[in-house]
Design a protein around this motif. Structure first.
Motif, short mmCIF file in Angstrom:
data_model
loop_
_atom_site.label_atom_id
_atom_site.label_comp_id
_atom_site.label_asym_id
_atom_site.label_seq_id
_atom_site.Cartn_x
_atom_site.Cartn_y
_atom_site.Cartn_z
N GLU A 28 42.01 87.86 8.62
CA GLU A 28 41.55 86.49 8.84
C GLU A 28 40.54 86.12 7.76
O GLU A 28 39.90 86.98 7.15
CB GLU A 28 40.95 86.32 10.25
CG GLU A 28 39.50 86.72 10.43
CD GLU A 28 39.32 88.23 10.60
OE1 GLU A 28 40.34 88.93 10.71
OE2 GLU A 28 38.16 88.67 10.59
N ALA A 77 40.20 81.02 9.51
CA ALA A 77 41.66 81.01 9.61
C ALA A 77 42.07 82.32 10.24
O ALA A 77 41.85 83.39 9.68
CB ALA A 77 42.28 80.86 8.22
N GLU A 78 42.66 82.25 11.43
CA GLU A 78 43.07 83.46 12.15
C GLU A 78 44.17 84.19 11.37
O GLU A 78 44.98 83.55 10.68
CB GLU A 78 43.61 83.11 13.53
CG GLU A 78 42.62 82.41 14.45
CD GLU A 78 41.54 83.34 14.99
OE1 GLU A 78 41.71 84.58 14.83
OE2 GLU A 78 40.54 82.84 15.53
N ALA A 79 44.21 85.50 11.49
CA ALA A 79 45.22 86.29 10.80
C ALA A 79 46.61 85.86 11.22
O ALA A 79 46.87 85.62 12.40
CB ALA A 79 45.02 87.77 11.10
N THR A 133 48.20 83.10 10.71
CA THR A 133 48.43 81.70 11.04
C THR A 133 48.43 80.84 9.78
O THR A 133 48.02 81.27 8.71
CB THR A 133 47.34 81.15 11.99
OG1 THR A 133 46.08 81.20 11.31
CG2 THR A 133 47.28 81.95 13.26
N VAL A 174 47.24 87.39 2.27
CA VAL A 174 46.77 86.01 2.28
C VAL A 174 47.47 85.22 1.18
O VAL A 174 47.57 85.68 0.05
CB VAL A 174 45.24 85.95 2.06
CG1 VAL A 174 44.78 84.52 1.83
CG2 VAL A 174 44.51 86.57 3.24
N GLN A 194 56.30 82.01 6.15
CA GLN A 194 54.94 82.42 6.54
C GLN A 194 54.99 83.19 7.86
O GLN A 194 54.34 84.22 8.02
CB GLN A 194 54.05 81.17 6.64
CG GLN A 194 52.63 81.43 7.10
CD GLN A 194 52.47 81.24 8.59
OE1 GLN A 194 53.13 80.40 9.21
NE2 GLN A 194 51.59 82.03 9.18
N THR A 217 48.68 85.18 6.34
CA THR A 217 47.67 84.18 6.64
C THR A 217 47.75 83.16 5.50
O THR A 217 47.61 83.53 4.34
CB THR A 217 46.26 84.79 6.65
OG1 THR A 217 46.28 85.93 7.50
CG2 THR A 217 45.24 83.79 7.14
#
Lengths: 305, 333
Positions: B3, B26-28, B30, B154, B180, B186
């Motif tokens: 995250e 930002a949540e992992a 997502t 990421v 994604q 993420t």
């Protein structure tokens, strides 16, 4: 009926129109053609023609086939100036290109006094070669020249830089590099500024070091410029001989003479015009080969945007 | 887990485009969209996360690791640029494996990963082409391929679809979103297009003048806009905002307004936009122009007098001065 009349008239009208267009085209081309033919094409052909004839000082010129060329291959001075010219090209072309690239990369960065630096690098270019030769003549003059004064200050003995066959070529090469590099820098600078900055950012996200980016992205993208510059530098190394007139007259003992300067001597000091024509044909052949290599071979191997 | 936590980050150039003490997470796994008009600081925020700009103050952590002062490469991210930033002298394959070569990944593994990625982004038949020989959509796929081959947890995207035409943009939107989710990345995605934000995001951060206007799921931004700015930014057409009693602004979505027989707000039809499934009726009222969405074809002529009505549960009230949402201020009936 109408169609038949039309089809009869149409081709002749079309023909007349085509004819007028070609006349127009030729008229527009005429000034350029006249100038090129008079001052470029005709002289080249005339030179080629004369190179097959004897001088004719005591009687009419005679056709002697390849005798002039045979004489040229046996001419020690010709061999020496040709060797000099190649050494001169190898010494000046890569050095001035490398220096130009280095300067361009440097003044492309955001540094204090950038415009001043760019101007300083470019100044030698705007000077005429004659002026440059005079300035450097002062540097190289034995005893009271700048170089000797400096060496004496450091405790070394003076040296006759331009009078020594061992040093004269290096001295001239350094001067020519100094004069040419700034001009080539401008081309590199322009090319560097067309490379989008995102490429550098993309590479840095991928973990590329600055050197890796320079080697794998900047240099390949600068290749068209490098090619252009190297062809120009190579041609210049054969064509730029003003400095010899001022500084050495090709001496000592032809140690600094170049092909074009030798042609000038043969033609206008010794008045051996047919041999000069022979040498000129040789020079043109060399330059044409260089240009041909660029158009036929190198252009295909380089990435153009 | 990877995250991203941005904590009180500031960056300014003394002009537009800076950001002022912004914080979000930002949540992992997502997709987070940074949305806003140009100059609001969304691209700056992304570049700060990427490490292409240095923060003035604040901290950024990725997967629990403080990356505030690390170089972009050390942050283990991948990025897609608006201009794609493809290397013009390299072909598609060389562009995609550029990063692997930098990191000295062995030839066999490079080839295997290239094959996999080329299949995913659908470029297997174009690997020998140069970027100049590709269409806009294909270049976009190369950029995407270069981003996912790194297998970085990421992925950052800076307006990746803004150079594509409308149809292609719609296709790529779906594709990027499913990619994604499939790869569990993420993703932080910058755009000024609210449709992109609404359709792709798990969470949307709407930015304005260097600060966060609202941070929430797409439906929260749509159904409960925190300010009149959000209300005006989200939705096509956006929420109608008209001046109301006691220094407040009243907002109603176009689909919540209907034409009524009587006891409504009187208005005059200015124009009708027919969209196929529904029509947008533009009406002039005392409070300003109002859009009304009506299902199907609307035959009202311009200049017709109509009455507009809506239910109280559908209205939003905002403070006139601060623009903030007023809660509980709506009196029923």
């Amino acid at each position: 009926m109408v169609a038949a009349v039309m089809s009869d008239a149409a081709p002749s009208a079309a023909k007349r129109r085509t004819w007028t267009t070609s006349i127009n085209a030729w008229l527009l081309l005429l000034p350029a053609i006249v100038l090129l033919a008079t001052f470029t094409h005709y002289p080249i052909l005339a030179t080629l023609y004369h190179s097959f004839f004897s001088l004719g000082r005591s009687g009419p010129a005679e056709f002697i086939g390849l005798d002039n060329y045979r004489y040229m291959l046996d001419d020690d001075v010709f061999r020496q100036v040709l060797r000099n010219n190649f050494i001169f090209a190898i010494a000046t072309v890569p050095t001035s290109i490398a220096l130009a690239l280095l300067m361009a990369v440097w003044v492309d960065k955001k540094i204090v006094g950038r415009s001043f630096l760019r101007l300083a690098f470019f100044t030698p270019t705007v000077l005429p070669m004659i002026a440059v030769a005079n300035i450097w003549l002062f540097f190289y003059t034995p005893d009271y020249g700048l170089l000797d004064q400096f060496l004496r200050f450091l405790g070394f003995a003076g040296h006759n830089w331009l009078g020594d066959p061992a040093t004269v070529m290096s001295c001239l090469a350094v001067m020519v590099v100094w004069k040419e590099a700034g001009f080539f820098m401008i081309f590199y600078l322009a090319a560097l500024q067309t490379i989008p900055p995102e490429l550098k950012e993309a590479a840095s996200v991928e973990g590329a070091s600055r050197w890796y980016f320079f080697r794998r992205v900047t240099l390949p993208l600068l290749m068209p410029t490098t090619l252009f510059i190297s062809i120009n530098a190579l041609i210049n190394s054969f064509k730029l001989v003003d400095q010899l007139v001022i500084m050495t007259k090709g001496g000592p003992n032809n140690a600094s003479s170049l092909l074009l300067y030798y042609i000038y001597e043969v033609a206008f000091n010794f008045w051996d015009t047919t041999y000069a024509a022979t040498l000129t044909v040789t020079l043109i052949t060399i330059l044409a080969a260089v240009a041909l290599t660029k158009f036929v071979y190198l252009d295909r191997r380089i990435h153009y945007q | 887990m990877s995250e991203i936590v941005v904590n009180a980050v500031s960056k300014s150039w003394g002009g537009v485009g800076g950001v002022d003490r912004i914080s979000f997470k930002a949540e992992a796994g997502t997709l987070l969209v940074l949305l806003g008009p140009s100059g609001c600081g969304k691209s700056t925020t992304l570049r700060l996360i990427a490490g292409l700009e240095e923060v003035d103050s604040g901290t950024i952590t990725i997967g629990g690791r403080d990356v505030t002062h690390l170089s972009p490469a050390e942050r283990r991210i991948s990025m897609v640029f608006q201009s794609y930033a493809l290397f013009p002298h390299l072909n598609v394959a060389e562009n995609i494996i550029f990063g692997l070569k930098v990191r000295r990944v062995g030839r066999a593994e490079r080839e295997a990963r290239l094959k996999k990625v080329a299949d995913i982004v659908g470029l297997s038949h174009l690997l020998e082409r140069k970027p100049s020989q590709l269409s806009g959509g294909q270049r976009q796929r190369v950029a995407l391929g270069r981003a996912i081959i790194a297998e970085a947890p990421v992925c950052l995207m800076d307006e990746p679809l803004s150079n594509l035409d409308a149809k292609l943009r719609h296709e790529m939107r779906t594709e990027i979103r499913s990619l994604q989710q499939r790869l569990g990345m993420t993703m932080v995605y910058v755009t000024h297009d609210q449709t992109e934000a609404m359709t792709m995001a798990d969470r949307v951060i709407l930015m304005r003048d260097g600060h966060i206007e609202q941070n929430g799921a797409p439906h929260e931004l749509y159904n409960e806009p925190a300010s009149d700015f959000t209300a005006r930014f989200i939705g096509t057409p956006p929420m109608n905002i008209i001046g109301w009693r006691d220094g407040s602004l009243l907002g109603v979505r176009p689909e919540h307004i209907s034409l009524v027989e009587r006891d409504g707000v009187s208005a005059r039809v200015k124009a009708v936009e027919y969209l196929g499934a529904d029509s947008i009726i533009l009406c002039d009222t005392d409070g300003g122009t109002v859009c009304v969405r009506q299902t199907g074809y609307c035959s009202l002529p311009a200049g017709a007098q109509v009455e507009l009505g809506w239910q109280n549960c559908h209205i939003h009230l905002f403070d006139k001065d601060s623009g903030k949402r007023r809660t509980g201020g709506v009196s029923p009936h």
